[in-house]
Scaffold this active site. Structure first.
Site, mmCIF file in Angstrom:
data_model
loop_
_atom_site.group_PDB
_atom_site.id
_atom_site.type_symbol
_atom_site.label_atom_id
_atom_site.label_comp_id
_atom_site.label_asym_id
_atom_site.label_seq_id
_atom_site.Cartn_x
_atom_site.Cartn_y
_atom_site.Cartn_z
ATOM 1 N N GLU A 167 6.780 41.492 -44.933
ATOM 2 C CA GLU A 167 5.752 42.425 -45.357
ATOM 3 C C GLU A 167 5.494 42.412 -46.872
ATOM 4 O O GLU A 167 5.836 43.366 -47.587
ATOM 5 C CB GLU A 167 6.097 43.847 -44.882
ATOM 6 C CG GLU A 167 6.220 43.926 -43.360
ATOM 7 C CD GLU A 167 6.451 45.339 -42.832
ATOM 8 O OE1 GLU A 167 6.723 46.246 -43.638
ATOM 9 O OE2 GLU A 167 6.355 45.533 -41.609
ATOM 10 N N GLU A 351 6.629 42.603 -35.454
ATOM 11 C CA GLU A 351 7.113 43.993 -35.359
ATOM 12 C C GLU A 351 6.030 44.831 -34.699
ATOM 13 O O GLU A 351 4.848 44.683 -35.021
ATOM 14 C CB GLU A 351 7.382 44.624 -36.730
ATOM 15 C CG GLU A 351 8.639 44.175 -37.400
ATOM 16 C CD GLU A 351 8.885 44.903 -38.731
ATOM 17 O OE1 GLU A 351 8.372 46.024 -38.931
ATOM 18 O OE2 GLU A 351 9.580 44.308 -39.566
HETATM 19 O O1 IFM Z 1 11.340 50.129 -40.649
HETATM 20 C C1 IFM Z 1 10.214 49.417 -41.081
HETATM 21 C C2 IFM Z 1 10.579 47.968 -41.337
HETATM 22 O O2 IFM Z 1 11.577 47.853 -42.278
HETATM 23 C C3 IFM Z 1 9.374 47.203 -41.813
HETATM 24 N N1 IFM Z 1 8.221 47.420 -40.991
HETATM 25 C C4 IFM Z 1 7.896 48.756 -40.626
HETATM 26 C C5 IFM Z 1 9.097 49.460 -40.072
HETATM 27 C C6 IFM Z 1 8.737 50.917 -39.668
HETATM 28 O O3 IFM Z 1 8.300 51.638 -40.772
#
Ligand code: IFM
Length: 441
Positions: A167, A351
């Site tokens: 990210e 994710e």
């Molecule tokens: O927990 C986070 C993760 O570290 C990165 N993506 C989003 C998730 C939820 O906020």
């Protein structure tokens, strides 16, 4: 859950994701201090000033956690390696315990038939590098390449896939413009530099892993569906700019070797000298692209300095993060990424998941809201595939309840409940539902 494996293309990979600082327990095994430790120790930054010292104690309990993945019928485990665990000073002498840990972790996955999907950096920057300016310092690209060489020199022969940085938007914008994550800066010059350097570091790490002979290398970007708060042209322009610096900036750098004009209007004057010359490194070819997706945002214009907009509350049902549930956004972003950037390259949803105030009752955790959320988003993935997007896998966030950064341990994203006093794991109903669906051929 409303699906079977046969509803997805042959070879589609199902996985669950975590990250090092959020689960391992950073006070164990000789890990060095990170900027998250000091950010959390500063009043007001993290709920109850919680930190990753113990987290889920995955460092000691990793074998049980890998059993949960294997028993849950997952194909892939997406995990991350802590830079500060491997190189406590950020550079120089490696910590043998740290390298041994990731060695055991990867072997543990392979022994259980799980594919190791590594992310090199998921936010725990070693403090000595933060002292040198962290992501604002161009030298970080070289430090990161050196870290890549050390950790992948040890486990790169056995990982199934690898991505440099989780990210980039969070590393750049959230941490240097909004100040919500370490190092907690709110400075446009710092932001522009961090956003560019994170891409440069990405490219250097890809080159380093290629030189080590590794394959199946990718990039993981988070995306939000950006919608105008009303039907005025001003709101449309505000949403387009949000879309620009959130969703387009990083993949545009990687796949088009250019930054969007809308974003350059604000960040251009603050980018480091010679930034245009870095695109050959930033655009080092990758083998896949990952999208982390959770929600949409409604954007309205305002009279503040650039970017001159803010988020407004939306009408849709929300998760415990206050994030609207909008699976259509995932479908849209997968299709757009395929169409405008990545072409035939495989896409992964690296994710996706939701936070909820899950509690144990009579030894079980009932989380129908999460089952529904995952089902709806897997439906969006199927629609994107039907429309031609080559989506090759989906990883739920997260295997375990864990340290949700500035929100501490309060927001539970896990398929598996963690009692943060006893550290006991209790698979939730969503884990069992996913397990059953993945058993269906
Ligand atoms: O927990 C986070 C993760 O570290 C990165 N993506 C989003 C998730 C939820 O906020």
């Amino acid at each position: 859950m409303d699906f079977a494996r046969s509803d997805f293309p042959e070879g589609f990979q199902f996985g669950a994701a975590t990250s090092s600082y959020q689960i391992e327990g950073h006070s164990f095994g000789g890990a060095g201090k990170t900027h998250w430790d000091t950010f959390a120790a500063t009043p007001g930054n993290v709920v109850r000033a919680e930190n990753g010292d113990i987290a889920c104690d995955h460092y000691h309990r990793y074998a049980d956690d890998l059993d949960l993945l294997a028993e849950g019928n997952f194909d892939v485990y997406r995990f991350s390696t802590s830079w500060a665990r491997v190189l406590p000073e950020g550079r120089g002498t490696p910590n043998p315990e740290g390298l041994d840990f990731y060695d055991r972790l990867v072997d543990g996955m392979l022994e259980r038939g799980l594919k190791p999907a590594a992310t090199l950096y998921h936010w725990e920057l070693p403090s000595p590098l933060a002292d040198l300016g962290g992501w604002r310092n161009r030298d970080i690209a070289g430090w990161f390449a050196d870290f890549t060489e050390v950790i992948m020199g040890r486990i790169g022969d056995r990982v199934w896939s690898a991505a440099p940085i989780n990210e980039p938007w969070c590393v750049g914008w959230l941490s240097h413009f909004l100040g919500h994550h370490a190092p907690g800066l709110r400075d446009i010059r710092a932001t522009a530099r961090a956003m560019h350097h994170v891409l440069l570091a990405h490219g250097r790490a890809i080159e380093t892993m290629r030189a080590l002979g590794m394959s199946n290398l990718g990039a993981v970007c988070n995306m939000e569906y950006a919608a105008p708060a009303d039907d005025t042209p001003q709101a449309a322009a505000a949403a387009e700019l949000y879309d620009g610096y959130y969703n387009h900036f990083f993949i545009s750098g990687m796949f088009k070797k250019a930054y969007p004009d809308t974003v350059l209007e604000g960040l251009g004057p603050h980018l480091p000298k010679g930034w245009q010359d870095d695109f050959d490194v930033i655009g080092a070819p990758v083998d896949w692209c990952g999208i982390n997706y959770y929600t949409r945002k409604l954007i309205a214009p305002n009279d503040d300095p650039w970017p001159s907009h803010h988020e407004v509350d939306g009408p849709l049902p929300k998760t415990a993060m206050g994030w609207e549930i909008y699976p259509e956004g995932l479908e849209y972003l997968l299709k757009r990424t395929h169409r405008d950037y990545t072409g035939d390259l495989p896409l992964y949803v690296t994710e996706n998941g939701m936070a909820a105030p899950d509690e144990i009752e009579d030894g079980a955790v009932d989380d129908p809201h999460r089952i529904d959320y995952l089902d709806q988003h897997l439906g969006a993935v199927r629609r994107a595939i039907a429309a031609g997007a080559p989506v090759a896998g989906y990883y739920a966030w997260s295997l375990l309840d864990n340290f949700e950064w500035a929100l501490g341990y309060e927001k539970r994203f896990g398929l598996v409940h963690v009692d943060f006093d006893s550290l006991q794991r209790t698979p939730k109903a969503s884990y069992h539902a996913l397990k059953a669906a993945l058993a269906r051929g």
